[in-house]
Design an enzyme around this catalytic site. Structure first.
Site, PDB file in Angstrom:
ATOM      1  N   HIS A  21      37.936  59.713  17.829  1.00  0.00           N
ATOM      2  CA  HIS A  21      37.936  61.109  18.275  1.00  0.00           C
ATOM      3  C   HIS A  21      36.831  61.336  19.317  1.00  0.00           C
ATOM      4  O   HIS A  21      37.024  62.031  20.295  1.00  0.00           O
ATOM      5  CB  HIS A  21      37.679  62.067  17.104  1.00  0.00           C
ATOM      6  CG  HIS A  21      38.794  62.132  16.103  1.00  0.00           C
ATOM      7  ND1 HIS A  21      39.246  63.313  15.566  1.00  0.00           N
ATOM      8  CD2 HIS A  21      39.550  61.170  15.534  1.00  0.00           C
ATOM      9  CE1 HIS A  21      40.230  63.076  14.714  1.00  0.00           C
ATOM     10  NE2 HIS A  21      40.425  61.771  14.671  1.00  0.00           N
ATOM     11  N   ASP A 124      37.274  69.360  18.634  1.00  0.00           N
ATOM     12  CA  ASP A 124      38.117  68.414  17.926  1.00  0.00           C
ATOM     13  C   ASP A 124      39.064  69.201  17.026  1.00  0.00           C
ATOM     14  O   ASP A 124      38.724  70.270  16.508  1.00  0.00           O
ATOM     15  CB  ASP A 124      37.252  67.476  17.077  1.00  0.00           C
ATOM     16  CG  ASP A 124      38.080  66.321  16.551  1.00  0.00           C
ATOM     17  OD1 ASP A 124      38.113  65.281  17.214  1.00  0.00           O
ATOM     18  OD2 ASP A 124      38.727  66.472  15.495  1.00  0.00           O
ATOM     19  N   SER A 292      37.737  50.918  14.969  1.00  0.00           N
ATOM     20  CA  SER A 292      36.333  51.121  14.634  1.00  0.00           C
ATOM     21  C   SER A 292      36.097  51.327  13.145  1.00  0.00           C
ATOM     22  O   SER A 292      34.956  51.303  12.687  1.00  0.00           O
ATOM     23  CB  SER A 292      35.825  52.348  15.387  1.00  0.00           C
ATOM     24  OG  SER A 292      36.508  53.497  14.929  1.00  0.00           O
ATOM     25  N   TRP A 349      31.181  45.373  16.714  1.00  0.00           N
ATOM     26  CA  TRP A 349      31.519  46.252  17.849  1.00  0.00           C
ATOM     27  C   TRP A 349      31.720  45.439  19.120  1.00  0.00           C
ATOM     28  O   TRP A 349      30.837  44.690  19.527  1.00  0.00           O
ATOM     29  CB  TRP A 349      30.421  47.294  18.063  1.00  0.00           C
ATOM     30  CG  TRP A 349      30.828  48.344  19.058  1.00  0.00           C
ATOM     31  CD1 TRP A 349      30.471  48.405  20.375  1.00  0.00           C
ATOM     32  CD2 TRP A 349      31.693  49.472  18.832  1.00  0.00           C
ATOM     33  NE1 TRP A 349      31.063  49.490  20.983  1.00  0.00           N
ATOM     34  CE2 TRP A 349      31.815  50.169  20.055  1.00  0.00           C
ATOM     35  CE3 TRP A 349      32.382  49.957  17.720  1.00  0.00           C
ATOM     36  CZ2 TRP A 349      32.585  51.320  20.198  1.00  0.00           C
ATOM     37  CZ3 TRP A 349      33.150  51.109  17.871  1.00  0.00           C
ATOM     38  CH2 TRP A 349      33.236  51.787  19.082  1.00  0.00           C
ATOM     39  N   ALA A 350      32.858  45.598  19.733  1.00  0.00           N
ATOM     40  CA  ALA A 350      33.162  44.837  20.951  1.00  0.00           C
ATOM     41  C   ALA A 350      33.209  45.758  22.156  1.00  0.00           C
ATOM     42  O   ALA A 350      33.559  46.928  22.023  1.00  0.00           O
ATOM     43  CB  ALA A 350      34.523  44.177  20.797  1.00  0.00           C
ATOM     44  N   HIS A 367      45.748  47.633  15.408  1.00  0.00           N
ATOM     45  CA  HIS A 367      46.054  48.433  14.215  1.00  0.00           C
ATOM     46  C   HIS A 367      46.787  49.726  14.614  1.00  0.00           C
ATOM     47  O   HIS A 367      47.048  50.561  13.765  1.00  0.00           O
ATOM     48  CB  HIS A 367      44.749  48.762  13.485  1.00  0.00           C
ATOM     49  CG  HIS A 367      43.891  49.741  14.235  1.00  0.00           C
ATOM     50  ND1 HIS A 367      43.501  49.558  15.551  1.00  0.00           N
ATOM     51  CD2 HIS A 367      43.361  50.941  13.873  1.00  0.00           C
ATOM     52  CE1 HIS A 367      42.772  50.585  15.948  1.00  0.00           C
ATOM     53  NE2 HIS A 367      42.674  51.439  14.955  1.00  0.00           N
ATOM     54  N   ASN A 371      43.786  55.307  20.629  1.00  0.00           N
ATOM     55  CA  ASN A 371      42.957  54.951  21.783  1.00  0.00           C
ATOM     56  C   ASN A 371      43.149  53.500  22.181  1.00  0.00           C
ATOM     57  O   ASN A 371      43.270  53.179  23.361  1.00  0.00           O
ATOM     58  CB  ASN A 371      41.480  55.223  21.474  1.00  0.00           C
ATOM     59  CG  ASN A 371      41.260  56.696  21.267  1.00  0.00           C
ATOM     60  OD1 ASN A 371      41.227  57.455  22.219  1.00  0.00           O
ATOM     61  ND2 ASN A 371      41.164  57.111  20.015  1.00  0.00           N
ATOM     62  N   GLU A 375      44.431  52.228  25.761  1.00  0.00           N
ATOM     63  CA  GLU A 375      43.590  51.313  26.542  1.00  0.00           C
ATOM     64  C   GLU A 375      44.354  50.030  26.864  1.00  0.00           C
ATOM     65  O   GLU A 375      44.209  49.465  27.942  1.00  0.00           O
ATOM     66  CB  GLU A 375      42.288  51.033  25.764  1.00  0.00           C
ATOM     67  CG  GLU A 375      41.384  52.275  25.713  1.00  0.00           C
ATOM     68  CD  GLU A 375      40.379  52.286  24.566  1.00  0.00           C
ATOM     69  OE1 GLU A 375      40.118  51.216  23.978  1.00  0.00           O
ATOM     70  OE2 GLU A 375      39.855  53.374  24.251  1.00  0.00           O
TER      71      GLU A 375
HETATM   72  N1  UDP Z   1      36.174  50.449  20.046  1.00  0.00           N
HETATM   73  C1  UDP Z   1      35.341  49.652  20.800  1.00  0.00           C
HETATM   74  N2  UDP Z   1      34.853  48.521  20.214  1.00  0.00           N
HETATM   75  C2  UDP Z   1      35.166  48.145  18.949  1.00  0.00           C
HETATM   76  C3  UDP Z   1      36.039  48.968  18.191  1.00  0.00           C
HETATM   77  C4  UDP Z   1      36.528  50.117  18.780  1.00  0.00           C
HETATM   78  O1  UDP Z   1      35.039  49.947  21.962  1.00  0.00           O
HETATM   79  O2  UDP Z   1      34.718  47.107  18.495  1.00  0.00           O
HETATM   80  C5  UDP Z   1      36.710  51.688  20.650  1.00  0.00           C
HETATM   81  C6  UDP Z   1      38.109  51.490  21.182  1.00  0.00           C
HETATM   82  O3  UDP Z   1      38.053  51.069  22.530  1.00  0.00           O
HETATM   83  C7  UDP Z   1      38.718  52.869  20.999  1.00  0.00           C
HETATM   84  C8  UDP Z   1      38.005  53.431  19.777  1.00  0.00           C
HETATM   85  O4  UDP Z   1      36.814  52.674  19.631  1.00  0.00           O
HETATM   86  O5  UDP Z   1      38.416  53.671  22.115  1.00  0.00           O
HETATM   87  C9  UDP Z   1      38.808  53.275  18.504  1.00  0.00           C
HETATM   88  O6  UDP Z   1      39.820  54.209  18.468  1.00  0.00           O
HETATM   89  P1  UDP Z   1      41.277  53.902  17.945  1.00  0.00           P
HETATM   90  O7  UDP Z   1      42.057  55.160  18.094  1.00  0.00           O
HETATM   91  O8  UDP Z   1      41.842  52.720  18.644  1.00  0.00           O
HETATM   92  O9  UDP Z   1      41.124  53.477  16.439  1.00  0.00           O
HETATM   93  P2  UDP Z   1      40.223  53.978  15.190  1.00  0.00           P
HETATM   94  O10 UDP Z   1      38.908  53.343  15.350  1.00  0.00           O
HETATM   95  O11 UDP Z   1      40.166  55.472  15.268  1.00  0.00           O
HETATM   96  O12 UDP Z   1      40.961  53.471  14.003  1.00  0.00           O
END
Ligand code: UDP
Length: 492
Positions: A21, A124, A292, A349-350, A367, A371, A375
């Protein structure tokens, strides 16, 4: 395209503290500022620290953007200092405490609204009470919806018609009513709160109610991606909306921004990671990430490790640790991958945007968080879909059955990682088979082609003249007109 200063809009953004979010909302706030809006992001200190570098850099470039912080009541809710982000919670109890902590901040946040006197609140979707706050100030409330039109429509029609309730088994299929495509799923793939009436169902009721009382909604989507569902959403729910995505690609242009998005410190492993990626052929590497929040159980990590290794394809795998204790199996696996150079493990974290845009990446295991999907689409990449919880199973259907840029691994159960047991584990053979088929260029030719076409469309949508670009300009013009009307109506 700078808005003239006497028309300068003051827009306040109120994000929710989970990356799915928060990140797109911060991107959107930066986007507004880059188009002449004076922006304030209101959040708590630890959350602010994850994006403050980007805000400082925009500010130093002359944009009107700043962060205001409201202290988080850590001690009051029994959390350690700095634990404010849902992604850092390692138990359900911690998640609940963060949620409770946020709910205590309403009065303080409303006081800040009074002080700041914004022309519009972009909030939000999870803060339904901001409808009343905006009403008191006489300004529009726009909520940020953090998933697809498709998932919103699917969820709406299932909640309305409850087609799953007539089935004798949770593994039998039903067709989602009201959609322009024939979409089938099983009750087990629905989130608990949709499948039956739970406490969460009641908790979310005010959120839905607040949506219809809002001025409109912002969607991180683009017209060419799901136009039929955008239309269906408009016709069915009657809520005005603007697609302005993909915001991540619109705002994070250079490698530094891509690498550090959503992360406090500069990522140390970046040069090593880039060297590893540079050593690989184009489109030969699979990126494996579950977003995340999800932390897979040990048994699933073991199967996934074997599945990836047996597939024979190179991969980057982001693993979120459940606790700080070392896991000897994974440590040995990491060592083995370092030696063979076939796999690259990233802990916790990547730099996802940076990785997805690298030419060596040929696809992603996702998953189905919205986002990550956007991406990947934006990078022109096809996906192996492995949804876990919430609306991710709906997003999978969009990818597989509507857009045809996803290949399912075969996930059956909608479960939050914290309540996942041994019984739901996906076996190594199924995983290896899915990866081998997906990475075989011949078999996935059509899927790849469509993903590339959508990638091109997404890039066009955020250029001048593109659909998302047009929507943003139209929204800003509308907000300026509203401001002018309001200012003229105010008694002297
Ligand atoms: N993200 C990231 N690195 C990580 C994990 C997540 O940059 O190791 C970012 C990803 O690019 C995205 C967001 O965190 O923008 C995760 O949102 P998403 O809707 O994909 O999944 P959620 O984490 O809400 O399940």
């Amino acid at each position: 395209m700078e808005a003239q200063s006497h028309h300068r809009l003051n827009v306040l953004f109120l994000p929710y503290p989970t990356p799915g979010h928060l990140l797109p909302m911060v991107d959107t706030a930066r986007l507004f500022a880059k188009h002449g809006v004076s922006v304030t992001i209101l959040t708590t200190p630890a959350i602010a620290s994850t994006f403050q570098n980007a805000i400082d850099s925009d500010f130093n470039c002359g944009y009107h953007i700043r962060t205001q912080v409201v202290p988080f009541p850590s001690a009051q809710v029994g959390l350690i200092d700095g634990l404010e982000n849902m992604k850092d919670a390692t138990t359900l109890e911690m998640l609940v405490k963060i949620g409770y902590g946020l709910s205590t901040l309403q009065d303080e946040i409303e006081l800040r609204f009074q002080d700041l006197q914004p022309d519009c609140i972009v909030t939000d979707m999870m803060y339904p009470w901001t409808v009343e706050s905006a009403e008191k100030l006489g300004i529009p409330r726009i909520f940020f919806y953090s998933s697809s039109y498709f998932s919103n429509c699917a969820s709406h029609f299932i909640r309305k018609h409850r087609p799953h309730e007539s089935l004798v088994s949770d593994s039998h299929k039903f067709t989602i009513p009201g959609l322009p495509h024939r979409i089938e799923m099983t009750p087990s793939q629905l989130a608990d709160w949709i499948r039956s009436k739970t406490r969460a169902t009641a908790y979310l009721e005010p959120t839905f109610e607040s949506e219809s009382r809002s001025y409109g909604a912002l969607y991180n989507s683009f017209h060419e991606l799901e136009s039929e569902y955008e239309q269906l959403h408009k016709n069915t729910l009657g809520i005005k909306s603007w697609n302005i995505g993909p915001v991540s690609a619109w705002v994070n242009k250079d490698d530094g921004e891509k690498a550090n998005r959503g992360h406090k410190e500069d990522l140390a492993e970046e040069p090593e990671l880039l060297n590893w990626l540079n050593s690989k052929q184009n489109e030969s590497v699979l990126y494996v990430s579950f977003g995340s929040l999800t932390r897979l159980p040990h048994a699933q990590l073991v199967e996934l490790a074997h599945g990836l290794e047996h597939s024979g394809h190179s991969f980057i795998w982001v693993i979120r640790k459940k606790d700080e204790n070392g896991d000897s199996f994974l440590q040995e696996f990491e060592q083995k991958m370092k030696e063979s150079k076939n796999g690259y493990i990233i802990w916790n974290w990547a730099p996802q945007l940076l990785i997805l845009d690298h030419p060596a990446i040929g696809g992603i295991v996702t998953h189905c968080g919205w986002n990550s999907i956007l991406e990947s689409v934006s990078a022109g990449l096809p996906m192996i879909t492995w949804p876990m919880f919430a609306e991710q199973f709906f997003n999978e259907k969009l990818l597989v059955d509507v857009l045809k840029i996803g290949v399912p691994v075969g996930a059956k159960e909608n479960k939050l990682w914290a309540s996942m047991g041994k019984e739901e584990v996906m076996g190594r053979e199924e995983i290896a088979k899915a990866v081998v088929q997906f990475m075989a260029k011949e078999e996935s030719r059509e899927v790849r082609k469509r993903a590339r076409e959508l990638g091109d469309a997404s890039k066009k949508s955020i250029e001048k003249g593109g659909s998302s670009y047009h929507n943003l300009m139209q929204l800003l013009d509308e907000l300026i007109s509203l401001k002018k009307t309001r200012t003229c109506e105010k008694p002297n």
